[in-house]
Design a protein around this motif. Structure first.
Motif, mmCIF file in Angstrom:
data_model
loop_
_atom_site.group_PDB
_atom_site.id
_atom_site.type_symbol
_atom_site.label_atom_id
_atom_site.label_comp_id
_atom_site.label_asym_id
_atom_site.label_seq_id
_atom_site.Cartn_x
_atom_site.Cartn_y
_atom_site.Cartn_z
ATOM 1 N N PRO A 32 7.869 2.857 2.646
ATOM 2 C CA PRO A 32 9.089 2.317 2.048
ATOM 3 C C PRO A 32 10.080 3.412 1.651
ATOM 4 O O PRO A 32 11.247 3.133 1.407
ATOM 5 C CB PRO A 32 8.571 1.566 0.811
ATOM 6 N N HIS A 33 9.601 4.655 1.569
ATOM 7 C CA HIS A 33 10.468 5.789 1.251
ATOM 8 C C HIS A 33 9.801 7.066 1.746
ATOM 9 O O HIS A 33 8.599 7.070 2.037
ATOM 10 C CB HIS A 33 10.730 5.882 -0.263
ATOM 11 N N MET A 34 10.570 8.131 1.851
ATOM 12 C CA MET A 34 10.012 9.435 2.205
ATOM 13 C C MET A 34 9.545 10.123 0.927
ATOM 14 O O MET A 34 10.318 10.334 0.002
ATOM 15 C CB MET A 34 11.083 10.298 2.901
ATOM 16 N N PRO A 35 8.255 10.463 0.838
ATOM 17 C CA PRO A 35 7.765 11.132 -0.369
ATOM 18 C C PRO A 35 8.433 12.491 -0.583
ATOM 19 O O PRO A 35 8.640 13.244 0.375
ATOM 20 C CB PRO A 35 6.266 11.325 -0.088
ATOM 21 N N LYS A 36 8.762 12.761 -1.828
ATOM 22 C CA LYS A 36 9.254 14.106 -2.166
ATOM 23 C C LYS A 36 8.094 14.942 -2.696
ATOM 24 O O LYS A 36 7.903 16.087 -2.305
ATOM 25 C CB LYS A 36 10.367 14.015 -3.217
ATOM 26 N N LYS A 37 7.323 14.328 -3.602
ATOM 27 C CA LYS A 37 6.140 15.002 -4.140
ATOM 28 C C LYS A 37 4.953 14.071 -3.919
ATOM 29 O O LYS A 37 4.871 13.001 -4.522
ATOM 30 C CB LYS A 37 6.322 15.327 -5.620
ATOM 31 N N LEU A 38 4.052 14.487 -3.051
ATOM 32 C CA LEU A 38 2.999 13.615 -2.556
ATOM 33 C C LEU A 38 1.614 14.090 -2.981
ATOM 34 O O LEU A 38 1.293 15.273 -2.874
ATOM 35 C CB LEU A 38 3.064 13.572 -1.022
ATOM 36 N N LEU A 39 0.802 13.131 -3.442
ATOM 37 C CA LEU A 39 -0.613 13.389 -3.717
ATOM 38 C C LEU A 39 -1.440 12.633 -2.689
ATOM 39 O O LEU A 39 -1.268 11.431 -2.507
ATOM 40 C CB LEU A 39 -0.978 12.900 -5.128
ATOM 41 N N VAL A 40 -2.326 13.342 -2.006
ATOM 42 C CA VAL A 40 -3.253 12.712 -1.071
ATOM 43 C C VAL A 40 -4.658 12.838 -1.652
ATOM 44 O O VAL A 40 -5.127 13.941 -1.933
ATOM 45 C CB VAL A 40 -3.202 13.369 0.325
ATOM 46 N N ILE A 41 -5.309 11.693 -1.853
ATOM 47 C CA ILE A 41 -6.660 11.683 -2.422
ATOM 48 C C ILE A 41 -7.654 11.560 -1.272
ATOM 49 O O ILE A 41 -7.753 10.530 -0.614
ATOM 50 C CB ILE A 41 -6.848 10.504 -3.405
ATOM 51 N N GLY A 42 -8.375 12.640 -1.018
ATOM 52 C CA GLY A 42 -9.344 12.667 0.065
ATOM 53 C C GLY A 42 -8.864 13.523 1.223
ATOM 54 O O GLY A 42 -7.708 13.402 1.649
ATOM 55 N N SER A 43 -9.737 14.412 1.715
ATOM 56 C CA SER A 43 -9.324 15.321 2.790
ATOM 57 C C SER A 43 -10.154 15.136 4.045
ATOM 58 O O SER A 43 -10.367 16.065 4.812
ATOM 59 C CB SER A 43 -9.429 16.778 2.319
ATOM 60 N N GLY A 44 -10.639 13.898 4.260
ATOM 61 C CA GLY A 44 -11.247 13.589 5.544
ATOM 62 C C GLY A 44 -10.163 13.483 6.594
ATOM 63 O O GLY A 44 -8.997 13.846 6.345
ATOM 64 N N ALA A 45 -10.503 12.972 7.759
ATOM 65 C CA ALA A 45 -9.540 12.922 8.862
ATOM 66 C C ALA A 45 -8.269 12.154 8.488
ATOM 67 O O ALA A 45 -7.156 12.622 8.737
ATOM 68 C CB ALA A 45 -10.193 12.311 10.093
ATOM 69 N N ILE A 46 -8.413 10.974 7.872
ATOM 70 C CA ILE A 46 -7.242 10.154 7.554
ATOM 71 C C ILE A 46 -6.349 10.857 6.534
ATOM 72 O O ILE A 46 -5.134 10.982 6.719
ATOM 73 C CB ILE A 46 -7.668 8.765 7.030
ATOM 74 N N GLY A 47 -6.946 11.339 5.456
ATOM 75 C CA GLY A 47 -6.169 11.995 4.413
ATOM 76 C C GLY A 47 -5.444 13.239 4.897
ATOM 77 O O GLY A 47 -4.252 13.420 4.643
ATOM 78 N N ILE A 48 -6.139 14.088 5.632
ATOM 79 C CA ILE A 48 -5.533 15.360 6.032
ATOM 80 C C ILE A 48 -4.502 15.152 7.126
ATOM 81 O O ILE A 48 -3.531 15.913 7.230
ATOM 82 C CB ILE A 48 -6.625 16.383 6.453
#
Length: 463
Positions: free
Chosen positions: A169-185
């Motif tokens: 819905p918008h372009m993230p400016k400051k993004l947190l990704v929880i999880g660094s498996g294939a999908i997250g990374i």
């Protein structure tokens, strides 16, 4: 009878549709039940559209490097809506292709929600009512969905799952990704490349935790070079959601701190779609949202099979497809071989790409092997330098006694294409000597595969 079949497949993802088509090719009368989109999650909301978006970010990244290649590109920018539109168009084209393949192979498609109504019976709720189907054999290929942890649930506004991340819905400016498996990374890589200030939180002691430790460490350095912040051995304890931001409490190194983000992507794994299928009533065993199956994907109930993500790890589309073919051929009376999970490659399409097959160095040692390890860096390869992609490495793990290729691990440009060479090597039970005597074309990235094999015996030429 019109509603009587040799095989009913529940789910049309990369496991289900392949099983249905292969069974039809073998002369079986087949029906495939799908509740939403032909092609399933992988084609519509997973593998394919994410790769389309990642390709856009890769081109954007290369445009910024134009000067390195003697080219000029000014006022470089992107249109996120257009990137998403292209991605959705690719998915739509391929979904339509599944419909064509079903028609070509005379597979009956029933759109609706299926439930096992008894042995060999499937009840389907359609928009016209309930349809009763019967078959001697049934394959359950209902896939999986994103896992929701309490307090970290996606809401489609400021906290996203993979579906929202594919249609943001918008372009993230400051993004947190929880999880660094294939999908997250992969999502971290995409949005970071487009300019989001990206932080990745991983509960394990390293990013991409299923990969070889050396590869994980190399990848982490590259991600950090690109501006990502990587927090390992860390946990997101809570998310305080506001209208225009999310305040995350992150525990790291024994301390809890609050951090402010405008967007969060939750990528903390998957759960199998086992609910409301009537599996337990038939006596099917379910363990942690996955159906327990034997080496031929049998559930223990005669004529009932489960394939793909619902049948457990590795959760990979190509594993599901291979299982689908195997089960279809088994039902048709063909001689089949069980799946060898340790010989299925894993691919992650972040930047740089990561790919692997077989045992990591640590797992090989744990298994009691006396090993020898070969490595070769991209910087020693002429094609990699010509491409402007000198950052990467290839690692091989061999049994010192027999020369068996136990595992191969890669990080760098196009390694998701290269890994299949080692997959074939494992399938054909080649040794280090077999690979050493193989002539690799020049100049190619594949030469590094040869050199990594030679290095295991101290024979590498170019490094």
């Amino acid at each position: 009878m019109a509603n009587s079949f040799d095989l009913i497949v529940i789910g049309s993802g990369p496991g289900g549709y392949v099983a249905a088509i292969r069974a039809a090719q073998l002369g079986l009368k087949v029906a495939c039940v799908e509740r939403e989109h032909l092609g399933g999650i992988c084609l519509n909301w997973g593998c394919i559209p994410t790769k389309a978006m990642l390709r856009s970010s890769e081109v954007f990244h290369l445009m910024h490097r134009a000067k390195e290649f003697g080219l000029k590109a000014e006022k470089i920018d992107y249109d996120l809506d257009a990137v998403v539109q292209r991605s959705r168009g690719v998915a739509k084209q391929l979904s339509g292709g599944i419909g064509h393949l079903f028609k070509k192979n005379k597979v009956t498609v029933v759109m609706g929600e299926a439930k096992l109504a008894g042995k060999g019976k499937v009840s389907v709720k359609t928009d016209k009512g309930t349809e009763e189907l019967t078959a001697k054999n049934v394959i359950v290929a209902t896939g999986a969905r994103a896992r929701n942890l309490p307090g970290l649930e996606a809401d489609g506004k400021r906290v996203w799952n993979y579906k929202t991340a594919l249609m943001p819905p918008h372009m993230p400016k400051k993004l947190l990704v929880i999880g660094s498996g294939a999908i997250g990374i992969e999502f971290a890589s995409f949005y970071n490349t487009l300019g989001a200030d990206t932080t990745v939180v991983e509960v394990m002691d390293r990013v991409l935790p299923v990969e070889d430790e050396e590869i994980s460490k190399f990848a982490k350095k590259q991600f950090e070079k690109q501006g990502m912040k990587i927090l390992q051995k860390s946990t997101v304890k809570s998310l305080d959601r506001k209208a225009d931001k999310v305040i995350a409490t992150i525990e790291s190194g024994g301390k809890s701190d609050t951090h402010e983000f405008d967007t969060v992507i939750s990528a903390v794994g998957i759960v199998g779609n086992v609910e409301n299928l009537g599996l337990e009533e038939l006596g099917v065993k379910i363990d942690r949202t996955h159906v327990v199956v034997d080496e031929y994907c049998g559930t223990g109930v005669e004529g009932l099979y489960a394939i793909g993500d619902i049948a457990g790890a590795p959760w990979l589309a190509h594993k599901a497809s291979h299982e689908g073919v195997m089960v279809a051929e088994k039902i048709a009376g063909k001689s089949v071989h069980p799946i060898r999970p340790e010989s299925i490659a894993g691919c992650t399409y972040c930047h740089p790409q990561v790919a692997s097959v077989g045992l990591t160095e640590a797992k090989a040692k744990e298994a009691g092997y006396d090993i020898k390890v070969g490595r070769f860096p991209f910087i020693g390869n002429g094609k990699a330098i010509a491409l402007g992609e000198p950052e990467g490495m290839i690692k091989t793990v061999f049994d010192k006694k027999t020369g068996e290729l136990l595992g191969a691990h890669m990080v760098g440009a196009e390694v998701t294409e290269l890994i299949q060479g080692y997959v074939i090597g494992r399938q054909l039970e080649t040794t280090d000597e077999d690979l050493a005597h193989t002539v690799f074309p020049h100049p190619t990235l594949s030469e590094m595969m040869h050199e990594a094999v030679l290095d295991a015996d101290g024979r590498a030429i170019h490094f």
